[in-house]
Design a protein around this motif. Structure first.
Motif, PDB file in Angstrom:
ATOM      1  N   ASP A 375      -0.130 -10.739  -0.706  1.00 22.85           N
ATOM      2  CA  ASP A 375      -1.059 -10.181  -1.705  1.00 22.85           C
ATOM      3  C   ASP A 375      -0.502  -8.845  -2.190  1.00 22.85           C
ATOM      4  OD1 ASP A 375      -2.559 -12.376  -1.149  1.00 22.85           O
ATOM      5  OD2 ASP A 375      -4.029 -11.308   0.101  1.00 22.85           O
ATOM      6  N   TRP A 376       0.446  -8.904  -3.073  1.00 18.44           N
ATOM      7  CA  TRP A 376       1.183  -7.692  -3.471  1.00 18.44           C
ATOM      8  C   TRP A 376       0.443  -6.915  -4.553  1.00 18.44           C
ATOM      9  CZ3 TRP A 376       4.037  -6.507   0.288  1.00 18.44           C
ATOM     10  CH2 TRP A 376       4.631  -7.509   1.070  1.00 18.44           C
ATOM     11  N   GLU A 377      -0.809  -6.522  -4.169  1.00 20.60           N
ATOM     12  CA  GLU A 377      -1.594  -5.670  -5.059  1.00 20.60           C
ATOM     13  C   GLU A 377      -2.079  -4.487  -4.252  1.00 20.60           C
ATOM     14  OE1 GLU A 377      -4.471  -8.357  -6.690  1.00 20.60           O
ATOM     15  OE2 GLU A 377      -2.750  -9.450  -7.526  1.00 20.60           O
ATOM     16  N   VAL A 378      -2.083  -3.355  -4.896  1.00 17.99           N
ATOM     17  CA  VAL A 378      -2.352  -2.120  -4.156  1.00 17.99           C
ATOM     18  C   VAL A 378      -3.749  -2.143  -3.525  1.00 17.99           C
ATOM     19  CG1 VAL A 378      -3.238  -0.833  -6.137  1.00 17.99           C
ATOM     20  CG2 VAL A 378      -2.036   0.378  -4.308  1.00 17.99           C
ATOM     21  N   ASP A 379      -3.861  -1.596  -2.329  1.00 18.82           N
ATOM     22  CA  ASP A 379      -5.130  -1.510  -1.606  1.00 18.82           C
ATOM     23  C   ASP A 379      -5.889  -0.290  -2.138  1.00 18.82           C
ATOM     24  OD1 ASP A 379      -7.205  -1.175   0.139  1.00 18.82           O
ATOM     25  OD2 ASP A 379      -5.980  -1.418   1.963  1.00 18.82           O
ATOM     26  N   ARG A 380      -6.917  -0.558  -2.924  1.00 16.14           N
ATOM     27  CA  ARG A 380      -7.638   0.545  -3.592  1.00 16.14           C
ATOM     28  C   ARG A 380      -8.469   1.372  -2.619  1.00 16.14           C
ATOM     29  NH1 ARG A 380      -5.852   1.562  -8.935  1.00 16.14           N
ATOM     30  NH2 ARG A 380      -4.802  -0.372  -9.443  1.00 16.14           N
ATOM     31  N   ARG A 381      -8.712   0.852  -1.425  1.00 14.71           N
ATOM     32  CA  ARG A 381      -9.437   1.677  -0.442  1.00 14.71           C
ATOM     33  C   ARG A 381      -8.576   2.880  -0.060  1.00 14.71           C
ATOM     34  NH1 ARG A 381      -9.652  -1.609   4.591  1.00 14.71           N
ATOM     35  NH2 ARG A 381      -7.510  -1.761   3.882  1.00 14.71           N
ATOM     36  N   LYS A 382      -7.260   2.606   0.140  1.00 13.15           N
ATOM     37  CA  LYS A 382      -6.370   3.691   0.576  1.00 13.15           C
ATOM     38  C   LYS A 382      -5.812   4.468  -0.612  1.00 13.15           C
ATOM     39  CE  LYS A 382      -4.624   1.144   4.599  1.00 13.15           C
ATOM     40  NZ  LYS A 382      -3.457   0.463   5.156  1.00 13.15           N
ATOM     41  N   LEU A 383      -5.526   3.725  -1.671  1.00 11.82           N
ATOM     42  CA  LEU A 383      -4.875   4.350  -2.827  1.00 11.82           C
ATOM     43  C   LEU A 383      -5.703   4.046  -4.073  1.00 11.82           C
ATOM     44  CD1 LEU A 383      -1.216   3.205  -1.964  1.00 11.82           C
ATOM     45  CD2 LEU A 383      -2.292   5.402  -1.419  1.00 11.82           C
ATOM     46  N   PRO A 384      -6.871   4.713  -4.197  1.00  9.86           N
ATOM     47  CA  PRO A 384      -7.802   4.364  -5.285  1.00  9.86           C
ATOM     48  C   PRO A 384      -7.171   4.493  -6.667  1.00  9.86           C
ATOM     49  CG  PRO A 384      -8.633   6.221  -3.962  1.00  9.86           C
ATOM     50  CD  PRO A 384      -7.358   5.773  -3.329  1.00  9.86           C
ATOM     51  N   ALA A 385      -6.251   5.421  -6.829  1.00  7.58           N
ATOM     52  CA  ALA A 385      -5.665   5.622  -8.160  1.00  7.58           C
ATOM     53  C   ALA A 385      -4.525   4.635  -8.417  1.00  7.58           C
ATOM     54  CB  ALA A 385      -5.160   7.052  -8.286  1.00  7.58           C
ATOM     55  N   GLY A 386      -4.077   3.949  -7.367  1.00  7.97           N
ATOM     56  CA  GLY A 386      -2.979   2.996  -7.544  1.00  7.97           C
ATOM     57  C   GLY A 386      -1.620   3.631  -7.270  1.00  7.97           C
ATOM     58  N   LEU A 387      -0.589   2.794  -7.400  1.00  9.20           N
ATOM     59  CA  LEU A 387       0.766   3.259  -7.085  1.00  9.20           C
ATOM     60  C   LEU A 387       1.312   4.218  -8.139  1.00  9.20           C
ATOM     61  CD1 LEU A 387       2.563  -0.001  -5.831  1.00  9.20           C
ATOM     62  CD2 LEU A 387       1.923   2.001  -4.452  1.00  9.20           C
ATOM     63  N   GLY A 388       0.957   3.957  -9.417  1.00  9.72           N
ATOM     64  CA  GLY A 388       1.506   4.782 -10.516  1.00  9.72           C
ATOM     65  C   GLY A 388       1.205   6.252 -10.300  1.00  9.72           C
ATOM     66  N   PRO A 389      -0.078   6.614 -10.156  1.00  9.42           N
ATOM     67  CA  PRO A 389      -0.415   8.027  -9.934  1.00  9.42           C
ATOM     68  C   PRO A 389       0.148   8.575  -8.625  1.00  9.42           C
ATOM     69  CG  PRO A 389      -2.304   6.836 -10.770  1.00  9.42           C
ATOM     70  CD  PRO A 389      -1.256   5.802 -10.480  1.00  9.42           C
ATOM     71  N   LEU A 390       0.229   7.733  -7.581  1.00  8.60           N
ATOM     72  CA  LEU A 390       0.813   8.218  -6.323  1.00  8.60           C
ATOM     73  C   LEU A 390       2.277   8.590  -6.550  1.00  8.60           C
ATOM     74  CD1 LEU A 390       0.680   8.687  -3.239  1.00  8.60           C
ATOM     75  CD2 LEU A 390       1.412   6.301  -2.952  1.00  8.60           C
ATOM     76  N   ALA A 391       3.018   7.666  -7.191  1.00  6.94           N
ATOM     77  CA  ALA A 391       4.432   7.946  -7.468  1.00  6.94           C
ATOM     78  C   ALA A 391       4.554   9.201  -8.331  1.00  6.94           C
ATOM     79  CB  ALA A 391       5.078   6.753  -8.151  1.00  6.94           C
ATOM     80  N   ALA A 392       3.643   9.329  -9.306  1.00  5.32           N
ATOM     81  CA  ALA A 392       3.712  10.495 -10.210  1.00  5.32           C
ATOM     82  C   ALA A 392       3.467  11.780  -9.428  1.00  5.32           C
ATOM     83  CB  ALA A 392       2.688  10.341 -11.337  1.00  5.32           C
ATOM     84  N   ASP A 393       2.480  11.767  -8.524  1.00  9.12           N
ATOM     85  CA  ASP A 393       2.197  12.978  -7.729  1.00  9.12           C
ATOM     86  C   ASP A 393       3.398  13.329  -6.856  1.00  9.12           C
ATOM     87  OD1 ASP A 393      -0.239  13.152  -8.868  1.00  9.12           O
ATOM     88  OD2 ASP A 393      -1.406  12.597  -7.084  1.00  9.12           O
ATOM     89  N   ILE A 394       4.042  12.311  -6.319  1.00 14.08           N
ATOM     90  CA  ILE A 394       5.186  12.570  -5.431  1.00 14.08           C
ATOM     91  C   ILE A 394       6.380  13.055  -6.249  1.00 14.08           C
ATOM     92  CG2 ILE A 394       6.871  11.351  -3.975  1.00 14.08           C
ATOM     93  CD1 ILE A 394       4.345   9.992  -2.703  1.00 14.08           C
ATOM     94  N   GLU A 395       6.578  12.444  -7.401  1.00 12.73           N
ATOM     95  CA  GLU A 395       7.681  12.905  -8.259  1.00 12.73           C
ATOM     96  C   GLU A 395       7.434  14.332  -8.752  1.00 12.73           C
ATOM     97  OE1 GLU A 395       8.550   9.986 -11.264  1.00 12.73           O
ATOM     98  OE2 GLU A 395       9.917   8.931  -9.890  1.00 12.73           O
ATOM     99  N   ALA A 396       6.167  14.662  -8.967  1.00 15.28           N
ATOM    100  CA  ALA A 396       5.857  16.020  -9.435  1.00 15.28           C
ATOM    101  C   ALA A 396       6.278  17.070  -8.399  1.00 15.28           C
ATOM    102  CB  ALA A 396       4.362  16.143  -9.745  1.00 15.28           C
TER     103      ALA A 396
END
Ligand code: GLA
Length: 738
Positions: A375-396
């Motif tokens: 089930d290769w879909e992001v777990d919204r309980r842990k990562l409510p904003a999804g992978l895109g914003p997580l990657a963006a925060d980390i890249e920032a």
């Protein structure tokens, strides 16, 4: 041309001044092998090394004739390279030379990874046709010799030229006949968390083999074998090694026959293998790479490192400096959320880390290993904003972002399994064996490969992802191809691999800028086949520095440092409970693609300072660590210490590491002799991190000659390092020519 054909003696000679392979067409049309190994004069004939007037084995059964593609049933009772069953059920073959073609360059292999050239001038290839008209079989033996490398690549292509089906039962990629039985066999064997220990023993009459029937090469055995003359050591003596560019069931075997010579063979494991070849169809074996050296085991490793790092690994990241990464796994396992990851990344960037990798647990509802694979879909309980914003925060924060996936698997507790239970490998009507609460998807089915391509491409397209760790955590049980008819089930394991390679090919070409790292519970599928897609692999799940010393020592027999993921983790170590100094954990992990596998938030101030210095040191010397010539100096196996070094291509720079495993009282004088330096150069030898404050740390000056003849002093220390000593202590010296 590096391949010469002599019409008068019907000999083919592959030569490049580093290695020679001499074949000859015998009087009965069979392709004989006269010599493999030391370079020979390409203008001479070597017919005298084989039988004269060889017309088959009639009346002379068991004659130790060297053959390029030995078959069974005609008087050679040693292990065959090829067994094909004809329409009449017989497996007797009579392969007769039909012709050959010599050309510059090296063609690719159908659906299989292989070594390659970037310019046709880098290699010469001969395709030799051998045919058995009664069976309707054409065998094309393909041999490539690389310019200035002591290696030869070999594979076979079988074509059914008849009008009835054939069944391939054994099709080895390489078979080599050596003139006598005075060889030691070295193989790399182990288990999960202790992969690739070298084991060496003299060959005895009979067969000795390693292999895998797990659907992956496995933690147990590396798909390679080394044949060494009894006196051969790391730096001296003759040896020959074969490595298979494949990631599934394999057999590597050496046989000393009744009359004394040795036959070595490597290829697809014949057990359970049966491939139907319909009229007109063809089958290509994986590629085997044969290396020869007179400079010891180290010379063989040099040959593999060069070829595998430069002409097997491919893609944008092949030659790029690999980033220092921090992987979340041992730091937080499944227990994270968006903010926690960003905090970890903040800690990582402060240390000098360049890439933050989110490991298992980000998808489906996966809080442990009981669910959600597939089930290769992001777990919204842990990562409510999804992978895109997580990657963006980390890249920032100034880091790249990487992600773990395990595409070949499915959890019985998953939406994918509910929708497609038949996609999991299993025999209809029988229970499936679960391991780590997961099943393997049937990648012999094209629709499964298509689905996985779509699902994983969606993930990789959903965020700024620079790195992927592609895991594969269990082996195949109840092997059965759901879409294959009963009579083709013997094709299943190889078809699984062909499907897996196809998925790798599609995803790596769709995401050419992504750095892929392969993994299989650590080193369970660390093999040359995977290297063709992922330029680096997670060497082992065991991150303990002392265990790693042995694991990396073993892996380095075949694999270059640029392919070996090596991380510093927390203590007590999670696999063995050992407490080692942070300096030693880094001293071992530096010799590979360096990273950390811990939670930076749990580090003390002094630890953070030490790690900052470690990362700065690695980044300064990254080129040397990732691309330098790796030389094994002292085996850590069965000893109280171990040592190795890397040397720059121009031999002007080197870094040496020594690790004390257990300290002993009243140690005898001991010097560590170096290798591979330029004897005519003077080197500045500087301990790192340097003797204690106040001492000048620019080191002493020593000639390359004396560093190789007498070495660095371990007991007493010369030059002094200031390292604390004791159990699990380590020392590093940086050498730079004036
Ligand atoms: C395997 C890998 C580990 C980690 C876990 C996650 O064991 O080798 O590094 O990724 O899976 O489940």
């Amino acid at each position: 041309m590096a391949i010469t054909w002599r019409d008068d003696s019907r000999e083919l000679h592959l030569h490049n001044g580093r290695v020679s392979l001499v074949l000859a067409v015998h009087e009965n049309g069979w392709l004989g092998q006269l010599h493999v190994g030391a370079p020979l004069d390409p203008t001479a004939s070597y017919r005298h090394l084989g039988p004269t007037d060889f017309r088959g084995f009639a009346n002379r059964l068991d004659e130790p004739v060297g053959l390029a593609v030995p078959t069974a049933g005609s008087g050679d009772f040693r292990v065959p390279a090829l067994v094909v069953e004809g329409a009449d059920g017989s497996t007797v073959l009579d392969l007769v030379y039909r012709g050959h073609r010599i050309a510059a360059g090296k063609p690719g292999l159908d659906g299989l990874p292989s070594t390659y050239v970037e310019d046709p001038a880098e290699a010469t290839t001969v395709g030799i046709d051998l045919a058995d008209p009664i069976a309707g079989l054409l065998v094309t033996l393909s041999l490539t010799i690389f310019e200035d490398r002591p290696v030869i690549a070999r594979s076979m292509r079988l074509v059914n030229e008849g009008d009835t089906g054939l069944i391939i039962r054994t099709a080895m990629s390489a078979s080599l006949d050596l003139p006598d039985g005075a060889w030691d066999l070295l193989t790399l064997s182990g288990a999960w968390a202790r992969e690739r220990r070298p084991h060496r023993a003299a060959l005895l009459p009979g067969r000795r083999s390693v292999g895998s029937l797990r659907g992956a090469t496995g933690h147990g055995q590396d798909p390679s074998l080394f044949l060494l003359r009894p006196g051969t050591d790391e730096a001296h003596g003759e040896g020959l090694a074969i490595s298979l560019v494949y990631s599934g069931n394999f057999l590597a075997e050496a046989e000393v026959g009744p009359r004394g010579p040795t036959r070595a063979r490597i290829g697809l494991h014949p057990d359970g293998f049966a491939w139907t070849l319909e009229p007109g169809a063809s089958f290509t074996t994986p590629e085997a790479v044969i290396a020869w050296s007179a400079d010891g085991v180290g010379g063989l490793s040099d040959a593999f490192h060069g070829l595998f790092g430069e002409r097997l690994a491919r893609g944008a990241w092949r030659d790029r400096p690999r980033p220092v990464l921090l992987n979340s796994w041992e730091g937080v396992y499944f227990d994270f959320d968006h903010d926690r990851l960003v905090e970890m990344a903040r800690g990582a960037v402060d240390l000098g880390v360049e890439l933050f990798v989110l490991d298992d647990g980000w998808f489906g509802g996966r809080d442990d290993d009981t669910s959600s694979l597939g089930d290769w879909e992001v777990d919204r309980r842990k990562l409510p904003a999804g992978l895109g914003p997580l990657a963006a925060d980390i890249e920032a924060l100034g880091l790249r972002f990487g992600l773990w996936i395990e595409p070949e698997m499915v959890s019985p507790r998953s939406r994918l399994f509910e929708a497609h239970p038949d996609w999991a490998i299993g025999v209809p009507g029988r229970p499936r064996t679960e391991s780590r609460q997961q099943l393997v998807l049937d990648l012999s089915r094209p629709e499964v490969v298509d689905h996985l391509e779509t699902a994983i491409a969606a993930v990789l397209g959903s965020a700024s992802i620079s790195y992927v760790k592609w895991d594969m955590n269990r082996n195949i049980t109840e092997p059965y191809g759901g879409a294959l008819p009963p009579e083709r089930q013997g094709e299943f394991f190889h078809r699984y691999l062909l499907g897996t390679y196809e998925l790798w090919r599609r995803l790596t070409s769709r995401f050419p800028e992504v750095l892929f790292e392969s993994c299989a519970g650590g080193g369970g599928r660390f093999d040359p086949g995977m290297l063709a897609f992922a330029p680096q692999a997670w060497t082992s799940d065991d991150t303990d520095a002392i265990e790693r010393l042995a694991i990396q020592w073993g892996a380095s027999h075949v694999y270059p440092l640029s392919s070996m993921g090596a991380h510093v983790s927390a203590v007590p170590n999670h696999q063995v409970g050992r407490i080692t100094p942070l300096a030693t954990r880094a001293a071992v992990a530096f010799f590979g693609v360096f990273g950390y596998e811990l939670d930076p938030r749990a580090l003390s101030g002094p630890e953070r300072a030490e790690i900052r210095a470690q990362i700065a040191f690695y980044r300064e010397h990254r080129e040397l660590f990732q691309r330098g010539r790796f030389v094994r100096l002292r085996s850590p196996l069965g000893r109280d210490d171990g040592a190795w070094m890397v040397i720059s291509p121009d031999r002007r720079g080197a870094i040496v590491a020594h690790v004390r495993i257990l300290a002993r009282p009243v140690p005898p004088p001991d010097r560590l002799r170096l290798r591979g330096l330029d004897p005519g150069l003077t080197y500045r030898v500087s301990p790192w991190p340097g003797p204690s404050a106040g001492d000048a740390s620019d080191g002493v000056r020593r000639g390359g000659d004396v560093l190789m003849a007498a070495g660095l002093g371990l007991v007493p220390e010369d030059p002094p390092t200031g390292a604390p000593g004791g159990d699990f202590s380590s020392r590093i010296w940086v050498l730079s020519a004036d």
